[in-house]
Design a protein around this motif. Structure first.
Motif, PDB file in Angstrom:
ATOM      1  N   LEU A   1       0.825  -1.205   0.000  1.00 34.98           N
ATOM      2  CA  LEU A   1       0.000   0.000   0.000  1.00 34.98           C
ATOM      3  C   LEU A   1       0.860   1.256   0.000  1.00 34.98           C
ATOM      4  CD1 LEU A   1      -2.710   1.464   0.248  1.00 34.98           C
ATOM      5  CD2 LEU A   1      -2.546   1.173   2.735  1.00 34.98           C
ATOM      6  N   HIS A   2       1.858   1.312   0.886  1.00 34.63           N
ATOM      7  CA  HIS A   2       2.710   2.498   0.962  1.00 34.63           C
ATOM      8  C   HIS A   2       3.497   2.702  -0.334  1.00 34.63           C
ATOM      9  CE1 HIS A   2       1.561   3.267   4.973  1.00 34.63           C
ATOM     10  NE2 HIS A   2       2.332   2.378   5.570  1.00 34.63           N
ATOM     11  N   LEU A   3       4.001   1.620  -0.908  1.00 34.67           N
ATOM     12  CA  LEU A   3       4.715   1.735  -2.177  1.00 34.67           C
ATOM     13  C   LEU A   3       3.777   2.166  -3.297  1.00 34.67           C
ATOM     14  CD1 LEU A   3       7.010  -1.422  -1.983  1.00 34.67           C
ATOM     15  CD2 LEU A   3       7.780   0.964  -2.015  1.00 34.67           C
ATOM     16  N   GLY A   4       2.538   1.678  -3.260  1.00 35.25           N
ATOM     17  CA  GLY A   4       1.574   2.080  -4.268  1.00 35.25           C
ATOM     18  C   GLY A   4       1.243   3.555  -4.203  1.00 35.25           C
ATOM     19  N   VAL A   5       1.119   4.080  -2.991  1.00 33.00           N
ATOM     20  CA  VAL A   5       0.831   5.511  -2.837  1.00 33.00           C
ATOM     21  C   VAL A   5       1.987   6.346  -3.393  1.00 33.00           C
ATOM     22  CG1 VAL A   5       0.486   7.365  -1.162  1.00 33.00           C
ATOM     23  CG2 VAL A   5      -0.708   5.188  -0.880  1.00 33.00           C
ATOM     24  N   THR A   6       3.221   5.969  -3.033  1.00 30.73           N
ATOM     25  CA  THR A   6       4.368   6.733  -3.545  1.00 30.73           C
ATOM     26  C   THR A   6       4.482   6.602  -5.060  1.00 30.73           C
ATOM     27  OG1 THR A   6       5.850   4.851  -3.135  1.00 30.73           O
ATOM     28  CG2 THR A   6       5.641   6.485  -1.389  1.00 30.73           C
TER      29      THR A   6
ATOM     30  N   LYS B   1       9.309   1.356   4.292  1.00 30.01           N
ATOM     31  CA  LYS B   1      10.417   0.709   4.965  1.00 30.01           C
ATOM     32  C   LYS B   1      11.479   0.300   3.945  1.00 30.01           C
ATOM     33  CE  LYS B   1       7.582  -1.185   8.713  1.00 30.01           C
ATOM     34  NZ  LYS B   1       7.150  -2.420   9.419  1.00 30.01           N
ATOM     35  N   PRO B   2      12.744   0.186   4.370  1.00 24.76           N
ATOM     36  CA  PRO B   2      13.803  -0.230   3.442  1.00 24.76           C
ATOM     37  C   PRO B   2      13.499  -1.599   2.829  1.00 24.76           C
ATOM     38  CG  PRO B   2      14.759   0.648   5.452  1.00 24.76           C
ATOM     39  CD  PRO B   2      13.278   0.529   5.704  1.00 24.76           C
ATOM     40  N   CYS B   3      13.564  -1.674   1.517  1.00 19.16           N
ATOM     41  CA  CYS B   3      13.366  -2.929   0.799  1.00 19.16           C
ATOM     42  C   CYS B   3      14.116  -2.836  -0.519  1.00 19.16           C
ATOM     43  CB  CYS B   3      11.879  -3.225   0.577  1.00 19.16           C
ATOM     44  SG  CYS B   3      10.968  -1.926  -0.259  1.00 19.16           S
ATOM     45  N   ASP B   4      14.166  -3.935  -1.258  1.00 17.95           N
ATOM     46  CA  ASP B   4      14.922  -3.950  -2.501  1.00 17.95           C
ATOM     47  C   ASP B   4      14.349  -2.935  -3.483  1.00 17.95           C
ATOM     48  OD1 ASP B   4      17.007  -5.937  -4.012  1.00 17.95           O
ATOM     49  OD2 ASP B   4      15.514  -5.109  -5.385  1.00 17.95           O
ATOM     50  N   VAL B   5      15.238  -2.137  -4.071  1.00 21.12           N
ATOM     51  CA  VAL B   5      14.802  -1.044  -4.925  1.00 21.12           C
ATOM     52  C   VAL B   5      14.124  -1.569  -6.188  1.00 21.12           C
ATOM     53  CG1 VAL B   5      17.032  -0.899  -6.105  1.00 21.12           C
ATOM     54  CG2 VAL B   5      15.540   1.100  -6.026  1.00 21.12           C
ATOM     55  N   ARG B   6      14.491  -2.767  -6.665  1.00 16.22           N
ATOM     56  CA  ARG B   6      13.904  -3.292  -7.898  1.00 16.22           C
ATOM     57  C   ARG B   6      12.447  -3.706  -7.700  1.00 16.22           C
ATOM     58  NH1 ARG B   6      19.072  -7.107  -8.287  1.00 16.22           N
ATOM     59  NH2 ARG B   6      18.640  -6.927  -6.054  1.00 16.22           N
TER      60      ARG B   6
ATOM     61  N   SER C   1      15.287   4.647  -9.689  1.00 15.55           N
ATOM     62  CA  SER C   1      15.899   3.763  -8.694  1.00 15.55           C
ATOM     63  C   SER C   1      16.872   4.535  -7.811  1.00 15.55           C
ATOM     64  CB  SER C   1      16.628   2.607  -9.391  1.00 15.55           C
ATOM     65  OG  SER C   1      15.713   1.813 -10.126  1.00 15.55           O
ATOM     66  N   LEU C   2      17.639   5.427  -8.412  1.00 13.49           N
ATOM     67  CA  LEU C   2      18.566   6.247  -7.628  1.00 13.49           C
ATOM     68  C   LEU C   2      17.816   7.179  -6.684  1.00 13.49           C
ATOM     69  CD1 LEU C   2      21.301   7.160 -10.272  1.00 13.49           C
ATOM     70  CD2 LEU C   2      21.566   5.715  -8.260  1.00 13.49           C
ATOM     71  N   LEU C   3      16.703   7.766  -7.162  1.00 16.16           N
ATOM     72  CA  LEU C   3      15.913   8.641  -6.303  1.00 16.16           C
ATOM     73  C   LEU C   3      15.362   7.870  -5.114  1.00 16.16           C
ATOM     74  CD1 LEU C   3      14.605  11.381  -5.718  1.00 16.16           C
ATOM     75  CD2 LEU C   3      12.705  10.709  -7.197  1.00 16.16           C
ATOM     76  N   TYR C   4      14.900   6.639  -5.343  1.00 19.03           N
ATOM     77  CA  TYR C   4      14.392   5.798  -4.252  1.00 19.03           C
ATOM     78  C   TYR C   4      15.493   5.561  -3.219  1.00 19.03           C
ATOM     79  CZ  TYR C   4      12.577   1.708  -1.819  1.00 19.03           C
ATOM     80  OH  TYR C   4      12.163   0.824  -0.843  1.00 19.03           O
ATOM     81  N   LEU C   5      16.697   5.223  -3.678  1.00 20.05           N
ATOM     82  CA  LEU C   5      17.801   4.960  -2.756  1.00 20.05           C
ATOM     83  C   LEU C   5      18.214   6.215  -2.004  1.00 20.05           C
ATOM     84  CD1 LEU C   5      20.017   2.619  -4.972  1.00 20.05           C
ATOM     85  CD2 LEU C   5      18.663   1.968  -2.983  1.00 20.05           C
ATOM     86  N   LEU C   6      18.224   7.351  -2.689  1.00 17.70           N
ATOM     87  CA  LEU C   6      18.621   8.604  -2.032  1.00 17.70           C
ATOM     88  C   LEU C   6      17.630   8.983  -0.935  1.00 17.70           C
ATOM     89  CD1 LEU C   6      19.778  10.644  -5.159  1.00 17.70           C
ATOM     90  CD2 LEU C   6      21.227   9.924  -3.251  1.00 17.70           C
ATOM     91  N   ILE C   7      16.334   8.846  -1.220  1.00 14.79           N
ATOM     92  CA  ILE C   7      15.322   9.158  -0.212  1.00 14.79           C
ATOM     93  C   ILE C   7      15.432   8.190   0.960  1.00 14.79           C
ATOM     94  CG2 ILE C   7      12.841   9.271   0.252  1.00 14.79           C
ATOM     95  CD1 ILE C   7      12.458  10.135  -2.646  1.00 14.79           C
TER      96      ILE C   7
END
Length: 288
Positions: A59-64, A173-178, A226-232
């Motif tokens: 759900l949280h990933l879907g919102v983002t 929460k931290p999870c695999d970026v892919r 993917s880089l933006l996800y990791l930076l955030i």
């Protein structure tokens, strides 16, 4: 990582210049999301990446994803397609670092509040951004077709990227970026598909639109997003979003190299001022 992110993200306007004349915005973005999902799916299968396990994570990933992919990209591309110049759209979206800082100062904890030095860097970065795009704004006044509709799309994109950045930093929460990016793209495709179906213009495949699509998928989505996800995930929200200040100046340099668009002394001063402002924001505090 921040330098590579800025270089990749800045190519977005270059890709739009190549691809937008040949495709409606939401149809182009829907194809981009679906092709990116396919590429990530192959990568995930080969690497045996773990998917998010709980419904809350999805759900949280879907919102983002709906905000940072569907809302932000959809708003920017619809504004540009509607006649708004790249300089004005970049300036509007470039307000994001200040908007993020204001939100953090009002609602953030002591660890996430913006310091006086960072406020100075944010304001200097914004001033430099204005200097960079000012020439384009002045030259584009006669050609820019600014309406209430495309202005609303640009402001909508600004609100989506700001809300998405803050939401991801707070809830994801931290999870695999892919796998995380794939879930985000699925949500973006779901919110974009109805708008794409309403577009009367057809997608015209040619060398320019195919090239724009290829880089949008491989460079901007698989690389930049993917880089933006990791930076955030790894950095403070104000520091990460301040990197967006560097995108319009970098785009100006790319346009000079690729399209021979002139760079004036004002542009050079603006780039230097922006870089100095970002340095103030991202520099770690001095230890006692």
């Amino acid at each position: 990582m921040p330098a590579v992110f800025v270089l990749i993200w800045a190519t977005g306007f270059i890709v739009a210049r190549y691809g937008m004349p040949h495709a409606p915005p939401f149809t182009f973005l829907l194809y981009r999301y679906l092709l990116s999902i396919a590429c990530f799916g192959v990568w995930i299968a080969i690497a045996r990446v773990r998917w998010p396990r709980t419904g809350v994570e999805w759900l949280h990933l879907g919102v983002t994803g709906a905000l940072m992919h569907g809302g932000y990209l959809g708003g920017v591309w619809a504004a540009v397609k509607g006649g708004m110049g790249s300089g004005l759209s970049a300036l509007i979206v470039g307000i994001q670092p200040v908007l993020t800082a204001v939100w953090l100062s009002v609602t953030g904890t002591a660890m996430s509040r913006v310091s006086a030095r960072q406020w100075l860097g944010l304001l200097l970065g914004f001033a430099g951004l204005v200097l960079v795009v000012w020439r384009k704004l002045m030259q584009g006044q006669a050609g820019d077709h600014v309406t209430a509709t495309n202005l609303a799309w640009a402001v909508f994109a600004l609100l989506c990227i700001t809300a998405g950045t803050l939401y991801q930093k707070r809830f994801v929460k931290p999870c695999d970026v892919r796998s995380a990016n794939t879930v985000q793209l699925l949500a973006a495709a779901l919110v974009t598909a109805p708008l794409a179906l309403l577009e009367p213009e057809a997608f015209r495949w040619n060398a320019q639109s195919a090239g724009a699509m290829a880089w949008s998928v491989l460079g901007l989505t698989l690389g930049g997003s993917s880089l933006l996800y990791l930076l955030i995930q790894r950095g403070a929200a104000a520091s990460v979003t301040s990197l967006m200040y560097l995108v319009p100046p970098t785009t100006a340099v790319m346009a000079w190299l690729l399209f021979n668009e002139p760079i004036t002394l004002t542009t050079v001063v603006g780039i230097a001022l922006t870089a100095f402002g970002v340095a103030l924001v991202v520099r770690p505090p001095r230890r006692a």
